[in-house]
Design an enzyme around this catalytic site. Structure first.
Site, mmCIF file in Angstrom:
data_model
loop_
_atom_site.group_PDB
_atom_site.id
_atom_site.type_symbol
_atom_site.label_atom_id
_atom_site.label_comp_id
_atom_site.label_asym_id
_atom_site.label_seq_id
_atom_site.Cartn_x
_atom_site.Cartn_y
_atom_site.Cartn_z
ATOM 1 N N GLN A 78 0.808 -1.229 0.000
ATOM 2 C CA GLN A 78 0.000 0.000 0.000
ATOM 3 C C GLN A 78 0.837 1.272 0.000
ATOM 4 O O GLN A 78 0.276 2.367 0.019
ATOM 5 C CB GLN A 78 -0.958 -0.006 1.206
ATOM 6 C CG GLN A 78 -1.978 -1.146 1.179
ATOM 7 C CD GLN A 78 -2.974 -1.044 0.022
ATOM 8 O OE1 GLN A 78 -3.157 0.015 -0.587
ATOM 9 N NE2 GLN A 78 -3.614 -2.160 -0.302
ATOM 10 N N HIS A 130 -0.487 -3.446 -9.595
ATOM 11 C CA HIS A 130 -1.833 -2.894 -9.861
ATOM 12 C C HIS A 130 -2.283 -1.927 -8.778
ATOM 13 O O HIS A 130 -3.221 -1.166 -8.977
ATOM 14 C CB HIS A 130 -2.857 -4.017 -10.066
ATOM 15 C CG HIS A 130 -3.142 -4.865 -8.867
ATOM 16 N ND1 HIS A 130 -4.287 -4.732 -8.133
ATOM 17 C CD2 HIS A 130 -2.446 -5.867 -8.282
ATOM 18 C CE1 HIS A 130 -4.283 -5.629 -7.152
ATOM 19 N NE2 HIS A 130 -3.173 -6.330 -7.223
ATOM 20 N N CYS A 150 -9.627 -9.248 -0.885
ATOM 21 C CA CYS A 150 -9.251 -10.666 -0.839
ATOM 22 C C CYS A 150 -10.102 -11.456 0.138
ATOM 23 O O CYS A 150 -10.163 -12.669 0.067
ATOM 24 C CB CYS A 150 -7.788 -10.821 -0.451
ATOM 25 S SG CYS A 150 -6.741 -10.052 -1.648
HETATM 26 N N1 PLP Z 1 -0.673 -7.239 0.798
HETATM 27 C C1 PLP Z 1 -1.504 -6.193 0.886
HETATM 28 C C2 PLP Z 1 -1.303 -5.176 1.964
HETATM 29 C C3 PLP Z 1 -2.543 -6.041 -0.043
HETATM 30 O O1 PLP Z 1 -3.369 -4.991 0.057
HETATM 31 C C4 PLP Z 1 -2.688 -7.012 -1.065
HETATM 32 C C5 PLP Z 1 -3.820 -6.906 -2.019
HETATM 33 O O2 PLP Z 1 -4.939 -6.690 -1.643
HETATM 34 C C6 PLP Z 1 -1.789 -8.089 -1.117
HETATM 35 C C7 PLP Z 1 -0.799 -8.166 -0.171
HETATM 36 C C8 PLP Z 1 -1.885 -9.141 -2.195
HETATM 37 O O3 PLP Z 1 -1.705 -8.569 -3.459
HETATM 38 P P1 PLP Z 1 -2.050 -9.375 -4.808
HETATM 39 O O4 PLP Z 1 -3.462 -9.876 -4.665
HETATM 40 O O5 PLP Z 1 -1.880 -8.360 -5.885
HETATM 41 O O6 PLP Z 1 -1.075 -10.494 -4.902
#
Ligand code: PLP
Length: 383
Positions: free
Chosen positions: A181, A203, A327
């Site tokens: 972030q 992204h 997620c």
């Molecule tokens: N770590 C944090 C703090 C996140 O906000 C996210 C995504 O939501 C992730 C890890 C995982 O990222 P990605 O789904 O792009 O692998």
């Protein structure tokens, strides 16, 4: 009459690809189609672009080009950092992390625990703050890896990574940081604290999805993620995602510049939304209101209602926000982050997160505030 454009206030979940990233990627989807490992001219051109992207990212994050390994994103990078460090150390290890990590970290450490490694999950206070002294106590025992999130994706709370890094370094414990972030928000981030490994996803700063990286400080011990070819210094074999990597570099440089320009204004807009919600909603708490937070994130709880109902009502009315992390959106349980902060029964199901980007405008925030108050009234009335 044209419908007004949707208001995207879910930028901690993802952002659309920026113009800078899109323009940079296009040639590598069509005319520049060589394999960067080929020795012919088409390959060499693409290799040069790949290495130039690596240099630009290294400069932007304050590391050296050979310390960067490109991955498919933070999920892969975090898996690699945690499992690769334990594997390199050999034998049963010990990982220290916190209760408010992203679900990737929590899932990985839980699986590692089941395989015989020891895991300590550090608590946070009611503001979501992790006391560095608590880390120091945990690291008194021999520890293989400390892994912490820099800025919380749900609340925006910033951990004191600089102070914690000093503690880890003094005790000789490798330190991995989930910087997803904040990569675009803290210039030369890897050089601002004593850390060893740092994960990101492109992204989140308007680069392409499915592209990210792991910064591995020179000397950090890490088992290769993928065997096969010699790509990424033989640490992560496989033909590189060249359009994604080139797009990531362009996105990061652009996003860092935009953030420097607009972060003060974004904080003002976030605070404006916060004030409007406090004034317009009877039963509202602002999560981590007194903690150091990234400027773009506002997490609130409405009392006695489902946050997801507010999110869906707002979605129908043209505003994208979320009830927590994207997620865990399919998980009906309350947020583990808010639970760790002691947010209780009447409030915890009512969580809604608004996350701005450097493109968010005053008009969008004014409209979103009015719509959010109306959505709360609607949900509170109809249940
Ligand atoms: N770590 C944090 C703090 C996140 O906000 C996210 C995504 O939501 C992730 C890890 C995982 O990222 P990605 O789904 O792009 O692998």
């Amino acid at each position: 009459m044209m419908a007004p454009a949707r208001i995207h206030l879910d930028n901690n979940a993802t952002r659309p690809v920026s113009d800078a990233a899109f323009e940079a990627m296009l040639p590598f989807l069509r005319e520049q189609g060589g394999n960067p490992s080929s020795i012919h001219a088409s390959g060499a051109t693409v290799r040069a672009a790949l290495e130039s992207a690596r240099e630009r990212i290294a400069e932007a994050i304050g590391g050296r080009p050979y310390e960067i390994a490109f991955t498919s994103g933070a999920t892969e990078s975090i898996n690699w950092a945690l499992r690769g460090t334990l594997d390199a150390a050999g034998g049963p290890g010990r990982i220290v992390t916190s209760l408010v990590e992203h679900s990737v970290t929590l899932d990985v450490v839980e699986r590692l625990r089941r395989r015989g490694h020891e895991v300590e999950l550090l608590p946070v206070d009611a503001q979501g703050i992790l006391d560095p002294q608590r880390v120091a106590e945990a690291l008194e025992r021999p520890t293989t890896l400390l892994s912490l999130i820099w800025a919380n994706n749900e609340t925006g709370v910033l951990f004191d990574v600089a102070a914690i890094g000093v503690i880890a370094r003094e005790r000789g414990v490798p330190f991995h940081v989930d910087a997803v972030q904040v990569l675009d928000k803290i210039p030369r981030i890897a050089s601002t604290a004593p850390i060893d490994l740092l994960s990101w996803s492109s992204h989140k700063f308007a680069g392409p999805k499915g592209s990210g990286g792991l910064w591995v400080r020179r000397g950090a011990r890490l088992r290769p993620l993928m065997w096969g070819g010699h790509q990424e210094s033989a640490r992560r074999a496989g033909t590189e995602n060249v359009p994604g990597i080139v797009g990531s570099a362009a996105a990061l440089v652009d996003a860092q510049a935009r953030w420097q320009e607009r972060s003060a204004e974004i904080r003002r807009l976030r605070d404006r939304l916060e004030d409007a919600l406090r004034a317009g909603v009877d039963d509202l708490i602002v999560n981590a209101a007194d903690a150091p937070r990234v400027e773009n994130t506002l997490s609130v709880c409405f009392r006695g209602i489902e946050g997801s109902a507010v999110v869906l009502t707002l979605s129908q009315r043209g505003v994208d926000c979320s009830s927590g992390s994207a997620c865990t959106a399919s998980d009906p349980g309350p947020s583990h982050v808010l639970r760790a902060m002691g947010v209780d029964g009447d409030w915890i199901h009512g969580a809604v997160r608004f996350s701005l980007s450097s493109d968010t405008t005053e008009d969008e925030i004014e409209r979103a505030a009015r719509l959010a108050i109306a959505a709360w009234r609607h949900v509170a009335r109809v249940g």
